[in-house]
Scaffold this motif. Structure first.
Motif, PDB file in Angstrom:
ATOM      1  N   HIS A  30       7.025  18.952  53.842  1.00 26.60           N
ATOM      2  CA  HIS A  30       8.049  18.471  54.761  1.00 26.60           C
ATOM      3  C   HIS A  30       7.634  18.779  56.190  1.00 26.60           C
ATOM      4  O   HIS A  30       7.237  19.909  56.509  1.00 26.60           O
ATOM      5  CB  HIS A  30       9.404  19.108  54.454  1.00 26.60           C
ATOM      6  CG  HIS A  30      10.534  18.469  55.197  1.00 26.60           C
ATOM      7  ND1 HIS A  30      10.981  18.939  56.403  1.00 26.60           N
ATOM      8  CD2 HIS A  30      11.272  17.373  54.905  1.00 26.60           C
ATOM      9  CE1 HIS A  30      11.965  18.173  56.824  1.00 26.60           C
ATOM     10  NE2 HIS A  30      12.167  17.209  55.931  1.00 26.60           N
ATOM     11  N   GLU A  70       9.726   6.735  50.427  1.00 21.59           N
ATOM     12  CA  GLU A  70       9.763   8.097  50.936  1.00 21.59           C
ATOM     13  C   GLU A  70      10.579   8.963  49.967  1.00 21.59           C
ATOM     14  O   GLU A  70      11.723   8.619  49.647  1.00 21.59           O
ATOM     15  CB  GLU A  70      10.403   8.152  52.329  1.00 21.59           C
ATOM     16  CG  GLU A  70       9.599   7.420  53.389  1.00 21.59           C
ATOM     17  CD  GLU A  70      10.138   7.606  54.783  1.00 21.59           C
ATOM     18  OE1 GLU A  70       9.394   7.335  55.741  1.00 21.59           O
ATOM     19  OE2 GLU A  70      11.309   8.019  54.935  1.00 21.59           O
ATOM     20  N   THR A 110      10.465  12.359  54.832  1.00 16.38           N
ATOM     21  CA  THR A 110       9.595  12.209  53.672  1.00 16.38           C
ATOM     22  C   THR A 110       8.732  13.433  53.392  1.00 16.38           C
ATOM     23  O   THR A 110       8.294  14.125  54.312  1.00 16.38           O
ATOM     24  CB  THR A 110       8.705  10.969  53.830  1.00 16.38           C
ATOM     25  OG1 THR A 110       7.913  10.790  52.647  1.00 16.38           O
ATOM     26  CG2 THR A 110       7.793  11.094  55.040  1.00 16.38           C
ATOM     27  N   TRP A 111       8.503  13.656  52.110  1.00 15.79           N
ATOM     28  CA  TRP A 111       7.537  14.655  51.648  1.00 15.79           C
ATOM     29  C   TRP A 111       6.231  14.006  51.217  1.00 15.79           C
ATOM     30  O   TRP A 111       5.246  14.706  50.957  1.00 15.79           O
ATOM     31  CB  TRP A 111       8.109  15.433  50.453  1.00 15.79           C
ATOM     32  CG  TRP A 111       9.211  16.364  50.804  1.00 15.79           C
ATOM     33  CD1 TRP A 111      10.456  16.029  51.263  1.00 15.79           C
ATOM     34  CD2 TRP A 111       9.192  17.786  50.718  1.00 15.79           C
ATOM     35  NE1 TRP A 111      11.209  17.157  51.476  1.00 15.79           N
ATOM     36  CE2 TRP A 111      10.453  18.260  51.132  1.00 15.79           C
ATOM     37  CE3 TRP A 111       8.236  18.706  50.302  1.00 15.79           C
ATOM     38  CZ2 TRP A 111      10.786  19.606  51.165  1.00 15.79           C
ATOM     39  CZ3 TRP A 111       8.563  20.060  50.321  1.00 15.79           C
ATOM     40  CH2 TRP A 111       9.816  20.498  50.762  1.00 15.79           C
ATOM     41  N   GLU A 148      12.578  12.333  49.429  1.00 17.41           N
ATOM     42  CA  GLU A 148      13.273  13.171  50.396  1.00 17.41           C
ATOM     43  C   GLU A 148      14.289  14.088  49.716  1.00 17.41           C
ATOM     44  O   GLU A 148      14.621  13.928  48.536  1.00 17.41           O
ATOM     45  CB  GLU A 148      13.998  12.295  51.429  1.00 17.41           C
ATOM     46  CG  GLU A 148      13.085  11.268  52.095  1.00 17.41           C
ATOM     47  CD  GLU A 148      13.723  10.585  53.284  1.00 17.41           C
ATOM     48  OE1 GLU A 148      14.638  11.168  53.899  1.00 17.41           O
ATOM     49  OE2 GLU A 148      13.305   9.470  53.605  1.00 17.41           O
ATOM     50  N   THR A 163      19.851  12.240  54.888  1.00 18.59           N
ATOM     51  CA  THR A 163      18.559  12.384  54.228  1.00 18.59           C
ATOM     52  C   THR A 163      17.534  12.745  55.294  1.00 18.59           C
ATOM     53  O   THR A 163      17.618  12.279  56.433  1.00 18.59           O
ATOM     54  CB  THR A 163      18.196  11.133  53.421  1.00 18.59           C
ATOM     55  OG1 THR A 163      17.066  11.402  52.592  1.00 18.59           O
ATOM     56  CG2 THR A 163      17.931   9.935  54.315  1.00 18.59           C
ATOM     57  N   PRO A 219      14.116  21.181  55.342  1.00 16.32           N
ATOM     58  CA  PRO A 219      14.943  19.998  55.607  1.00 16.32           C
ATOM     59  C   PRO A 219      16.197  20.297  56.413  1.00 16.32           C
ATOM     60  O   PRO A 219      16.654  19.451  57.186  1.00 16.32           O
ATOM     61  CB  PRO A 219      15.293  19.490  54.200  1.00 16.32           C
ATOM     62  CG  PRO A 219      14.233  20.028  53.320  1.00 16.32           C
ATOM     63  CD  PRO A 219      13.841  21.346  53.903  1.00 16.32           C
ATOM     64  N   LYS A 246      20.125   8.930  58.162  1.00 16.41           N
ATOM     65  CA  LYS A 246      18.765   9.448  58.042  1.00 16.41           C
ATOM     66  C   LYS A 246      18.421  10.144  59.348  1.00 16.41           C
ATOM     67  O   LYS A 246      18.881   9.745  60.436  1.00 16.41           O
ATOM     68  CB  LYS A 246      17.753   8.347  57.709  1.00 16.41           C
ATOM     69  CG  LYS A 246      17.570   7.287  58.780  1.00 16.41           C
ATOM     70  CD  LYS A 246      16.519   6.266  58.396  1.00 16.41           C
ATOM     71  CE  LYS A 246      15.113   6.845  58.370  1.00 16.41           C
ATOM     72  NZ  LYS A 246      14.087   5.817  58.094  1.00 16.41           N
TER      73      LYS A 246
END
Length: 255
Positions: free
Chosen positions: A195, A98, A228-229, A100, A225, A200, A60
């Motif tokens: 985002h 989250e 979070t959105w 993602e 990953t 991303p 992450k």
């Protein structure tokens, strides 16, 4: 005198092995820099035998803005599962959700190559993207109130990851991208262009420089990953969580 990194690592190792969160209060101020927290991550991974010689296959990465320092954590393989993912067996303390986008490398990346990557050029190293759901959790009793560096040492509060189906990576207008989330019997919640980094894939050079910082090569097929959105959404044991990114895919997890 105790040494901070082994002391914090020992507390987290005990929490992982027993399933009982550790008390962060006696460890306040022990870690001084992000490098200390990353050293704890490494020591915990070694102690639990997560990666062996191959290195992490899932990560992450992310941060609140492009101006902020991003943070990174390798993810234990046991709690990375394909959607629709069952997580009833995972003893979460928290169940924060989250939504993602996960990205997958199509080629090996060496430390020298990572050092030369640009934000514009890095996406050419990808071969896939997928919707992902991260369940945020904590091995600290204080959970979200633990010190920032203690949370980073605890894999930046990672609990588990569900991965949707892979599709070829493509450049998109992420500012217009919609994300939809439904938790349990609740309504669908919709987010658009939320985002924190705007794209991303922007984090790829920074993540790869971190992942290769000890000279390791990050292998083709490694997944990251990317943040979070939807912020952090609360879920409960027994909830089914569904996430959809129109044009990208879907993912689901049963808690």
């Amino acid at each position: 005198m105790t040494t901070p990194v082994p002391t914090v690592a020992a507390a987290l190792l005990q929490a992982h092995r027993t399933g009982r969160p550790a008390d962060a209060a006696p460890l306040a101020g022990q870690l001084q820099t992000p490098a200390d927290a990353y050293a704890v991550q490494d020591e915990v991974a070694r102690g639990l035998g997560w990666f062996g010689d191959a290195g992490p296959r899932h990560w992450k990465s992310g941060g609140p803005s492009r101006q902020a320092a991003l943070t990174h954590a390798p993810l234990p393989p046991g709690n990375v599962r394909s959607s629709p993912a069952g997580m009833r067996d995972v003893p979460f303390q928290l169940r924060l959700i989250e939504a993602e986008i996960a990205l997958r490398l199509g080629r090996d990346v060496t430390a020298a190559q990572a050092a030369a990557l640009t934000h514009d050029g890095a996406p050419s190293w990808l071969d896939g993207m997928a919707v992902s759901i991260e369940i945020v959790d904590s091995r600290w009793q204080q959970a979200r109130d633990a010190e920032t560096l203690l949370k980073l040492a605890d894999l930046q509060s990672h609990g588990a990851l569900a991965l949707g189906d892979w599709r070829p990576f493509e450049a998109r207008d992420w500012s217009a991208q919609e994300c939809r989330v439904r938790i349990g019997a609740g309504p669908w919640q919709t987010f658009r262009g939320t985002h924190s980094l705007g794209d991303p894939a922007w984090l790829l050079p920074l993540w790869l420089r971190h992942a290769t910082r000890h000279g390791a090569t990050v292998g083709a097929g490694t997944v990251v990953t990317t943040g979070t959105w939807c912020g952090l959404l609360s879920a409960q044991a027994g909830d089914r969580v569904e996430v959809e990114f129109p044009g990208v895919g879907t993912a689901a997890v049963q808690l």
